[in-house]
Design an enzyme around this catalytic site. Sequence first.
Site, mmCIF file in Angstrom:
data_model
loop_
_atom_site.group_PDB
_atom_site.id
_atom_site.type_symbol
_atom_site.label_atom_id
_atom_site.label_comp_id
_atom_site.label_asym_id
_atom_site.label_seq_id
_atom_site.Cartn_x
_atom_site.Cartn_y
_atom_site.Cartn_z
ATOM 1 N N CYS A 60 0.841 -1.199 0.000
ATOM 2 C CA CYS A 60 0.000 0.000 0.000
ATOM 3 C C CYS A 60 0.879 1.253 0.000
ATOM 4 O O CYS A 60 1.462 1.594 -1.016
ATOM 5 C CB CYS A 60 -0.985 -0.039 1.161
ATOM 6 S SG CYS A 60 -2.470 0.925 0.825
ATOM 7 N N HIS A 66 -3.702 -4.987 0.450
ATOM 8 C CA HIS A 66 -3.141 -5.533 1.703
ATOM 9 C C HIS A 66 -3.222 -7.052 1.696
ATOM 10 O O HIS A 66 -4.160 -7.624 2.248
ATOM 11 C CB HIS A 66 -3.907 -4.978 2.902
ATOM 12 C CG HIS A 66 -3.616 -3.545 3.179
ATOM 13 N ND1 HIS A 66 -2.539 -3.135 3.927
ATOM 14 C CD2 HIS A 66 -4.239 -2.412 2.779
ATOM 15 C CE1 HIS A 66 -2.523 -1.814 3.996
ATOM 16 N NE2 HIS A 66 -3.541 -1.351 3.303
ATOM 17 N N GLU A 107 -1.688 -9.126 3.411
ATOM 18 C CA GLU A 107 -1.570 -9.730 4.753
ATOM 19 C C GLU A 107 -2.936 -10.075 5.343
ATOM 20 O O GLU A 107 -3.038 -10.930 6.215
ATOM 21 C CB GLU A 107 -0.790 -8.794 5.695
ATOM 22 C CG GLU A 107 -1.500 -7.514 6.135
ATOM 23 C CD GLU A 107 -1.329 -6.340 5.163
ATOM 24 O OE1 GLU A 107 -1.066 -6.599 3.958
ATOM 25 O OE2 GLU A 107 -1.471 -5.190 5.599
HETATM 26 N N1 GLN Z 1 -1.924 6.759 2.879
HETATM 27 C C1 GLN Z 1 -2.043 6.025 1.656
HETATM 28 C C2 GLN Z 1 -3.396 6.217 1.015
HETATM 29 O O1 GLN Z 1 -4.338 6.609 1.646
HETATM 30 C C3 GLN Z 1 -1.766 4.558 1.875
HETATM 31 C C4 GLN Z 1 -2.756 3.895 2.759
HETATM 32 C C5 GLN Z 1 -2.277 2.574 3.276
HETATM 33 O O2 GLN Z 1 -1.099 2.282 3.250
HETATM 34 N N2 GLN Z 1 -3.196 1.776 3.777
HETATM 35 O O3 GLN Z 1 -3.538 5.966 -0.150
#
Ligand code: GLN
Length: 546
Positions: A384, A518, A520
């Site tokens: 992410c 994600h 995970e």
């Molecule tokens: N802050 C980033 C976004 O909002 C990544 C979010 C995250 O890593 N879950 O896109």
Amino acid sequence: MSTRYIFITGGVVSSLGKGLASAALGALLQARGYKVRLRKLDPYLNVDPGTMSPYQHGECYVTDDGAETDLDLGHYERFTGVPARQTDNVTTGRIYSDIIAKERRGDYLGGTVQVIPHVTDAIREFVVSDLTDEDFVLCEIGGTVGDIEGLPFLEAIRQLGNELGRERTCYIHVTLLPFIGAAGELKTKPTQHSVKELLSVGIQPDILLCRAERPIPEGERRKIALFCNVKESRVIPALDVDTIYDVPNTYHAEGLDIELLRYFKALPEGDEEKVDLSTWEDITQRIRQPEGRVRIAVVGKYTVLLDAYKSLAEALTHGGIANNVKVELQWVDSEIFETEDPTPHLDGVHAILVPGGFGERGAEGKIKAVTFARERKVPYFGICFGMQMAVIEAARSLAGIDKAGSTEFGPCAEPIVGLLTEWVRGNVRETRAEGGDMGGTMRLGAYPCMLGEGSRVREIYDVAEISERHRHRYEVNIAYKERLEATGMVFSGMSPDGVLPEIVELPDHPWFVGVQFHPELKSKPFAPHPLFASFVAAALQQSRLV
Ligand code: GLN
């Protein structure tokens, strides 16, 4: 068999591992062939954990259907494999906000709206809704008995015991027997008080699960049984374990499943040992007897509270299980790299992972970690935010776009990562407003992703289309795709409409993958996520080089 309900409450102190206890019990019932569903009732006033700080509350777990939920739902999924849903987690905040909206609409026809029956009815409805043919629904009540916020929930589950009948409902209370060193004893008094507290709201627990750091002497067990009005065989010790994945085994060894099924009159004579725990025996065996070890640096921000990265740490453990190695994590606060050279911190680690994150603080440090991994050819996994930073790093270092940045940190001349206000999910167009509410405005939940032919991720997943869970506001800007690809970065995973970059990789690197989702969240000890299995394998490879 009609659905039975198991209510799990906690007493004495928080952090007893009630979520883990519920998850492990769910797995144990599955090992006996039952279909289970796990739910969490959270008494706090936030509508969901989406807006809560991971420092305070641990990670926000995201379901396929896009719910931002309590991290205990992650335990439930990891132990049972049953995908959690929006309908598996509710908070006081959500219940009140629904009730108040109804009240404003005039749905109560002028009646007085009260905690009993309106709030308790809503809680009861939640417990029994959206079920099919489950044998057991395990319902964990967050917090500790005696909390003011918890009262309506306890009242609601008390009512359910009455309404559904005690033959279909069971109350399990998780307590603590603290060890007092000076006396050399485990103390039962806090448990007695906690049960009294439950009794005062009309709930007599049927089973006590007693957390303790050492074996509970017979005499103490008898005492608890006597004072708490519970059969001695239903005072079950739950001792500390070296790996959480041993808990289903230890519960069975202590007779929890047997007592529970006897309680429900669902254990035919001679079926006491009719349980298949081979999965959990195999997992604990692998965890206890690794054939090697790898050291992986996690460069993040919320490194102070490990619960902030619960699923990530578990997924890395699963990657270790897949490779028969122990994964040692080195948590590094990325802010350090903004003033210090990362080399002394990262030298000698076998792989580097930059996990999800929000906000500008520490971002430049994460970018430095990416540079280190890319240049030194250390396996790199960006998740992410970690993918977004990897793309910004490539833009600056490889494509010569010096001002590359993310609009998350304010106006930006070269928005490599930016806010997308409209996208497509299936056939539906979804939107988010630039200055909208903080809650629930992200790209949330499962989205499909197409994997490019011949890419590393295509080989790792071994399929052409995957589905993974998202939770982010910003996206890698497709407008820079060509310029980035010219440097060698491959956009190996894209949304089906080709608009959203979901995966990037560097082919001329031992292992360099960034994913917008994600992974995970979907890893299980009995089914390690392919990306984590592959990443740990790359770390193992690296460990043989350094
Ligand atoms: N802050 C980033 C976004 O909002 C990544 C979010 C995250 O890593 N879950 O896109």
